[in-house]
Design a protein around this motif. Structure first.
Motif, PDB file in Angstrom:
ATOM      1  N   ARG A  28       9.247  24.255 -33.554  1.00  0.00           N
ATOM      2  CA  ARG A  28       8.309  23.747 -34.562  1.00  0.00           C
ATOM      3  C   ARG A  28       9.002  22.978 -35.687  1.00  0.00           C
ATOM      4  NH1 ARG A  28       2.965  23.360 -33.074  1.00  0.00           N
ATOM      5  NH2 ARG A  28       2.434  25.079 -31.682  1.00  0.00           N
ATOM      6  N   ASN A  29       8.743  23.381 -36.935  1.00  0.00           N
ATOM      7  CA  ASN A  29       9.197  22.626 -38.106  1.00  0.00           C
ATOM      8  C   ASN A  29      10.536  23.116 -38.648  1.00  0.00           C
ATOM      9  OD1 ASN A  29       6.664  21.195 -38.204  1.00  0.00           O
ATOM     10  ND2 ASN A  29       5.766  23.047 -39.098  1.00  0.00           N
ATOM     11  N   ILE A  39       3.556  17.940 -30.611  1.00  0.00           N
ATOM     12  CA  ILE A  39       4.210  19.237 -30.397  1.00  0.00           C
ATOM     13  C   ILE A  39       3.187  20.264 -29.901  1.00  0.00           C
ATOM     14  CG2 ILE A  39       5.354  21.171 -31.540  1.00  0.00           C
ATOM     15  CD1 ILE A  39       7.251  18.883 -31.134  1.00  0.00           C
ATOM     16  N   ASP A  40       1.986  20.271 -30.495  1.00  0.00           N
ATOM     17  CA  ASP A  40       0.919  21.177 -30.055  1.00  0.00           C
ATOM     18  C   ASP A  40       0.573  20.942 -28.584  1.00  0.00           C
ATOM     19  OD1 ASP A  40       0.696  22.381 -32.531  1.00  0.00           O
ATOM     20  OD2 ASP A  40      -0.967  21.123 -33.199  1.00  0.00           O
ATOM     21  N   LYS A  41       0.470  19.677 -28.201  1.00  0.00           N
ATOM     22  CA  LYS A  41       0.139  19.343 -26.811  1.00  0.00           C
ATOM     23  C   LYS A  41       1.225  19.821 -25.860  1.00  0.00           C
ATOM     24  CE  LYS A  41      -2.612  15.228 -27.947  1.00  0.00           C
ATOM     25  NZ  LYS A  41      -2.662  13.736 -27.897  1.00  0.00           N
ATOM     26  N   MET A  42       2.482  19.638 -26.269  1.00  0.00           N
ATOM     27  CA  MET A  42       3.586  20.051 -25.421  1.00  0.00           C
ATOM     28  C   MET A  42       3.636  21.572 -25.270  1.00  0.00           C
ATOM     29  SD  MET A  42       6.739  17.424 -26.194  1.00  0.00           S
ATOM     30  CE  MET A  42       7.581  18.064 -24.750  1.00  0.00           C
ATOM     31  N   PHE A  43       3.376  22.290 -26.353  1.00  0.00           N
ATOM     32  CA  PHE A  43       3.315  23.750 -26.258  1.00  0.00           C
ATOM     33  C   PHE A  43       2.201  24.177 -25.306  1.00  0.00           C
ATOM     34  CE2 PHE A  43       6.034  24.373 -30.019  1.00  0.00           C
ATOM     35  CZ  PHE A  43       6.722  25.508 -29.629  1.00  0.00           C
ATOM     36  N   PHE A  44       1.076  23.511 -25.379  1.00  0.00           N
ATOM     37  CA  PHE A  44      -0.052  23.839 -24.490  1.00  0.00           C
ATOM     38  C   PHE A  44       0.361  23.635 -23.024  1.00  0.00           C
ATOM     39  CE2 PHE A  44      -3.825  22.724 -22.029  1.00  0.00           C
ATOM     40  CZ  PHE A  44      -4.666  23.776 -22.336  1.00  0.00           C
ATOM     41  N   GLY A  65      15.413  19.181 -17.302  1.00  0.00           N
ATOM     42  CA  GLY A  65      15.698  20.600 -17.491  1.00  0.00           C
ATOM     43  C   GLY A  65      14.441  21.406 -17.752  1.00  0.00           C
ATOM     44  N   ILE A  66      14.585  22.726 -17.694  1.00  0.00           N
ATOM     45  CA  ILE A  66      13.472  23.642 -17.973  1.00  0.00           C
ATOM     46  C   ILE A  66      13.253  23.720 -19.482  1.00  0.00           C
ATOM     47  CG2 ILE A  66      12.708  26.050 -17.836  1.00  0.00           C
ATOM     48  CD1 ILE A  66      14.369  26.303 -15.278  1.00  0.00           C
ATOM     49  N   VAL A  67      11.984  23.709 -19.879  1.00  0.00           N
ATOM     50  CA  VAL A  67      11.630  23.771 -21.300  1.00  0.00           C
ATOM     51  C   VAL A  67      11.298  25.204 -21.699  1.00  0.00           C
ATOM     52  CG1 VAL A  67      10.165  22.841 -23.114  1.00  0.00           C
ATOM     53  CG2 VAL A  67      10.618  21.477 -21.070  1.00  0.00           C
ATOM     54  N   ALA A  68      11.938  25.688 -22.757  1.00  0.00           N
ATOM     55  CA  ALA A  68      11.622  27.000 -23.320  1.00  0.00           C
ATOM     56  C   ALA A  68      10.784  26.822 -24.569  1.00  0.00           C
ATOM     57  CB  ALA A  68      12.890  27.764 -23.645  1.00  0.00           C
ATOM     58  N   PRO A  69       9.561  27.360 -24.605  1.00  0.00           N
ATOM     59  CA  PRO A  69       8.727  27.248 -25.803  1.00  0.00           C
ATOM     60  C   PRO A  69       9.102  28.300 -26.843  1.00  0.00           C
ATOM     61  CG  PRO A  69       7.516  28.375 -24.069  1.00  0.00           C
ATOM     62  CD  PRO A  69       8.869  28.054 -23.501  1.00  0.00           C
ATOM     63  N   PHE A  70       9.721  27.866 -27.919  1.00  0.00           N
ATOM     64  CA  PHE A  70      10.207  28.767 -28.973  1.00  0.00           C
ATOM     65  C   PHE A  70       9.281  28.600 -30.168  1.00  0.00           C
ATOM     66  CE2 PHE A  70      14.034  29.717 -31.911  1.00  0.00           C
ATOM     67  CZ  PHE A  70      13.708  31.060 -31.946  1.00  0.00           C
ATOM     68  N   GLU A  71       8.273  29.409 -30.230  1.00  0.00           N
ATOM     69  CA  GLU A  71       7.187  29.265 -31.203  1.00  0.00           C
ATOM     70  C   GLU A  71       7.619  29.809 -32.558  1.00  0.00           C
ATOM     71  OE1 GLU A  71       4.317  27.684 -32.474  1.00  0.00           O
ATOM     72  OE2 GLU A  71       3.546  28.034 -30.454  1.00  0.00           O
ATOM     73  N   ALA A  90      11.310  19.085 -31.683  1.00  0.00           N
ATOM     74  CA  ALA A  90      10.645  19.756 -32.803  1.00  0.00           C
ATOM     75  C   ALA A  90       9.961  18.712 -33.667  1.00  0.00           C
ATOM     76  CB  ALA A  90      11.644  20.560 -33.623  1.00  0.00           C
ATOM     77  N   HIS A  91       9.193  19.201 -34.630  1.00  0.00           N
ATOM     78  CA  HIS A  91       8.573  18.270 -35.580  1.00  0.00           C
ATOM     79  C   HIS A  91       9.606  17.731 -36.564  1.00  0.00           C
ATOM     80  CE1 HIS A  91       5.888  16.403 -38.390  1.00  0.00           C
ATOM     81  NE2 HIS A  91       6.274  17.219 -39.359  1.00  0.00           N
ATOM     82  N   SER A  92      10.527  18.607 -37.016  1.00  0.00           N
ATOM     83  CA  SER A  92      11.512  18.165 -38.011  1.00  0.00           C
ATOM     84  C   SER A  92      12.762  19.024 -37.928  1.00  0.00           C
ATOM     85  CB  SER A  92      10.917  18.235 -39.419  1.00  0.00           C
ATOM     86  OG  SER A  92      10.479  19.555 -39.714  1.00  0.00           O
TER      87      SER A  92
END
Length: 201
Positions: A76-77, A128-133, A9-15, A102-104
């Protein structure tokens, strides 16, 4: 319902961190006890600029063209903290999400997701940082989640995750606690028979 072994599926980055269940599904929409119809209210106060949900907020990630059909959420967390409302999970699944990375996560939220076959994957902050990048530099990228191999494939990269065996089986086959108990029915009956024989129960 189909077995969940591999999903693309498509990934949505929810920062964002500390997203509580009231953000996921605001309290004014908790008027039903059925599982359906909550997807349209997901992240209501952030997705829409008006109370009625007619005017979209163009800045919100899920309103952007490339993420309207996203079914994997990268965040994220401490996702899913706050109250224990299961409606939050129904809103996520109703919208179309199959996986959240997510991290947690909140413990209660995690168990609610398990009961509704929404896969939660916990990874280190560095991953998680790498995946967001990767996602932010490849807008609308697909991600493959292989539950059997416990791996995530995105672009040219792959990341491993760990999931408890019982939770894995629950997500894959839709087992609940009653199903697991019934799998041991013969042993339970034997235990009862032996204990009755010796007047232990």
């Amino acid at each position: 319902m189909q077995n969940f072994t591999k999903y693309v599926g498509i990934v949505a980055p929810f920062e964002a961190s500390n997203i509580d269940t009231d953000i996921i599904i605001p309290k004014q929409f908790l008027q039903k006890i059925t599982k359906t119809g909550f997807g349209k209210h997901l992240f209501h106060n952030w997705r829409f600029s008006d109370d009625c949900g007619f005017v979209e907020n163009p800045q919100f990630i899920l309103n952007k063209k490339d993420y309207r059909n996203a079914s994997i959420l990268l965040t994220r967390n401490n996702f899913g903290c706050g109250s224990s409302r299961e409606h939050a999970v129904w809103a996520l699944t109703g919208y179309g999400f199959k996986v959240i990375i997510a991290h947690s996560f909140s413990d209660i939220f995690l168990n609610n997701c398990l009961n509704n076959r929404l896969l939660l994957i916990s990874l280190s902050n560095s991953i998680i940082d790498k995946m967001f990048f990767i996602v932010n530099n490849n807008i609308g990228i697909n991600c493959t989640v292989d539950l059997l191999k416990e791996k995530i494939f995105i672009g040219k990269h792959h990341f491993s995750f760990i999931i408890d065996c019982v939770k894995k089986q629950s997500i894959m086959y839709g087992f609940d606690n009653i199903d697991y108990t019934l799998k041991h029915e013969k042993k339970i009956k034997l235990y009862e028979k032996i204990n009755k024989q010796y007047d232990l129960i």
